[in-house]
Structures are given as C-alpha cells and as structure tokens.
Write a protein that holds these residues in place. Sequence first.
Motif, mmCIF file in Angstrom:
data_model
loop_
_atom_site.group_PDB
_atom_site.id
_atom_site.type_symbol
_atom_site.label_atom_id
_atom_site.label_comp_id
_atom_site.label_asym_id
_atom_site.label_seq_id
_atom_site.Cartn_x
_atom_site.Cartn_y
_atom_site.Cartn_z
ATOM 1 N N VAL A 1 13.743 0.102 -3.404
ATOM 2 C CA VAL A 1 13.741 -1.265 -2.999
ATOM 3 C C VAL A 1 12.156 -1.649 -2.511
ATOM 4 C CG1 VAL A 1 14.603 -2.715 -1.405
ATOM 5 C CG2 VAL A 1 16.220 -1.060 -2.379
ATOM 6 N N VAL A 2 11.687 -0.603 -2.058
ATOM 7 C CA VAL A 2 10.225 -1.100 -1.607
ATOM 8 C C VAL A 2 9.210 -0.817 -2.588
ATOM 9 C CG1 VAL A 2 8.419 -0.334 0.033
ATOM 10 C CG2 VAL A 2 10.735 -0.159 0.825
ATOM 11 N N LEU A 3 9.481 0.265 -3.419
ATOM 12 C CA LEU A 3 8.341 0.782 -4.355
ATOM 13 C C LEU A 3 8.540 -0.094 -5.573
ATOM 14 C CD1 LEU A 3 9.177 4.572 -4.508
ATOM 15 C CD2 LEU A 3 6.910 3.280 -3.597
ATOM 16 N N ASN A 4 9.505 -0.938 -5.831
ATOM 17 C CA ASN A 4 9.548 -2.018 -7.009
ATOM 18 C C ASN A 4 8.772 -3.081 -6.790
ATOM 19 O OD1 ASN A 4 11.336 -0.529 -8.469
ATOM 20 N ND2 ASN A 4 13.384 -1.525 -7.678
ATOM 21 N N TYR A 5 8.155 -3.129 -5.496
ATOM 22 C CA TYR A 5 7.127 -4.484 -5.256
ATOM 23 C C TYR A 5 5.767 -3.662 -4.912
ATOM 24 C CZ TYR A 5 11.279 -7.185 -4.432
ATOM 25 O OH TYR A 5 12.465 -7.915 -4.803
ATOM 26 N N VAL A 6 5.689 -2.512 -4.369
ATOM 27 C CA VAL A 6 4.139 -2.236 -4.073
ATOM 28 C C VAL A 6 4.033 -0.870 -5.036
ATOM 29 C CG1 VAL A 6 4.646 -3.104 -1.741
ATOM 30 C CG2 VAL A 6 5.179 -0.506 -2.243
ATOM 31 N N PRO B 1 -1.814 4.800 -7.056
ATOM 32 C CA PRO B 1 -2.419 5.635 -8.298
ATOM 33 C C PRO B 1 -1.395 6.509 -8.663
ATOM 34 C CG PRO B 1 -3.289 6.400 -6.116
ATOM 35 C CD PRO B 1 -2.521 5.138 -5.842
ATOM 36 N N PHE B 2 -1.390 6.621 -10.160
ATOM 37 C CA PHE B 2 -0.539 7.528 -10.861
ATOM 38 C C PHE B 2 0.861 7.156 -10.551
ATOM 39 C CE2 PHE B 2 -4.502 10.045 -10.041
ATOM 40 C CZ PHE B 2 -5.170 9.833 -11.371
ATOM 41 N N TYR B 3 1.205 6.105 -10.417
ATOM 42 C CA TYR B 3 2.704 5.674 -9.881
ATOM 43 C C TYR B 3 3.666 5.919 -11.257
ATOM 44 C CZ TYR B 3 6.834 2.851 -8.705
ATOM 45 O OH TYR B 3 7.982 2.508 -8.555
ATOM 46 N N ASP B 4 3.219 5.388 -12.259
ATOM 47 C CA ASP B 4 4.119 5.243 -13.585
ATOM 48 C C ASP B 4 4.424 6.856 -13.969
ATOM 49 O OD1 ASP B 4 4.556 2.666 -13.564
ATOM 50 O OD2 ASP B 4 2.888 2.288 -14.869
ATOM 51 N N LEU B 5 3.193 7.537 -13.898
ATOM 52 C CA LEU B 5 3.316 9.116 -14.284
ATOM 53 C C LEU B 5 4.027 9.775 -13.382
ATOM 54 C CD1 LEU B 5 2.383 11.329 -15.980
ATOM 55 C CD2 LEU B 5 0.431 11.972 -14.480
ATOM 56 N N ILE B 6 4.053 9.790 -12.091
ATOM 57 C CA ILE B 6 4.593 10.699 -11.169
ATOM 58 C C ILE B 6 6.254 10.141 -11.095
ATOM 59 C CG2 ILE B 6 5.193 10.670 -8.540
ATOM 60 C CD1 ILE B 6 2.312 10.280 -8.205
ATOM 61 N N MET B 7 6.342 8.696 -11.295
ATOM 62 C CA MET B 7 7.781 8.264 -11.224
ATOM 63 C C MET B 7 8.434 8.618 -12.448
ATOM 64 S SD MET B 7 8.388 6.762 -8.430
ATOM 65 C CE MET B 7 10.219 6.555 -8.871
#
Length: 217
Positions: free
Chosen positions: A93-98, A103-109
């Motif tokens: 809910v929070v990560l969808n906005y921030v 850094p490397f958010y897409d890779l980690i997720m």
Amino acid sequence: MQETILQKEITQEKEVQETTTQERKTSEALGNIRTAMLLFLIDIYILGFDIIPDFVGWMSMLGAVAMLTGKVKGIERIRTFGQVMLGYELAMVVLNYVGGMLPFYDLIMGYVGIFILCIRMYFMYIILTAAAEVGMVEGGEEKTIQGICRSRSLVLLAELTLYLYAAMQGTESIGGWGILLFGGYVVFYLACIVYLSFLKEEVQKQEKKRTEITETA
C-alpha cells in the motif's frame, strides 16, 4: 432411573449444540474464504487509490484459519504464511506510492514477487483443500472418490488462477493474449467462489436440520 434418562437427554442435547456450533464456525470460515477471494478478484481504484486493498482479504483468510484450527489437522501451520501475505500487502500500500524512488526497486520486487507467489500458492492449496473437505463432511456429504476429486479440482483451479495471474503481469502488452489470460483469471476465481458458496449452503442446511431436530425434541 429417571435421573439417568434425564442425564442422557442433557448429554445428547449438549452434543447436538456443540455440533451445531462447530457447523456454524465452518459456515463462517467458508464465508470468510469466499469473501477473501472476492476481494482478491476485485480491484477498484479511485484517484489512483485501491479502495478494496488485498490486505483486507488476507485478514479475512486469517479469520478462517482461526475458525478451522482444531477442526482440520495441521491447518494452524499456514497461519504464519497468511501473516506474511498480510504484511506484504500492507507494505505494498505504501510502496506503490514511494517504491519508484528507491534504488533497484523493480529488481528487488521481481525476486520478492516470486517468493510471495510461492507462499500464496502454498497457503491457497492448504486452505482450499481444508475448506472443501470439512465442507463436504459437515455438509452431510460422504468423502467419496467423487467428492475428493471435486476437492482436488478446487485446488487445481486456484493454482491455475495464480499461474495465469502471474503470467498476465508480464503479458499486458501482448494485446489479445493479455485479455485471454485476464478472462481465465476471472473464470477460475469465480469457479472457486461459486464452489465455496455451494459448500457454505450445504453446511447451513445441515445446521438448520440439526436445529429443527433439537427444537422438536
């Protein structure tokens, strides 16, 4: 002699009441699972905000686990997995906005998504198997070969739904294929929801019969 007969009647009445209470819990648990799956299926966004977030569905799932604990052997072992899914959905809910600023958010997720999918599939396999089997038994249906196959079919539908859902995430740009996968996702989930509704109705019928017998006696 009269006291003994009276004690037997009291004992029988207590047993019927306990059975009715257990059936009511089963009915509520099936309702919780059905509601959760419906919430997973529906996504309604207003101003970019999901007004029916999936974490509400996982709260409902955990409620079902609590109701089935003690009725289905080993069901309590998936409580932790349900809590992980609840925590993940709350975080999203929070990560969808921030998240995009990290850094490397897409890779980690991407890696986290695979891990979460495995947990979700295992949880759904156990909870739907338990729901089908306890629903059959307390709904007055014997555990026949056909009944067990129906239970396993429900689990297969859930697994296929999750595979389709995962595949759909990476094929949104393929046009028609994305629509087909989305259609399959909806159909499989609706099939699960309809079957859970059937089980819930059968348990409620059995509960009503026992209540009527108790009142007549």
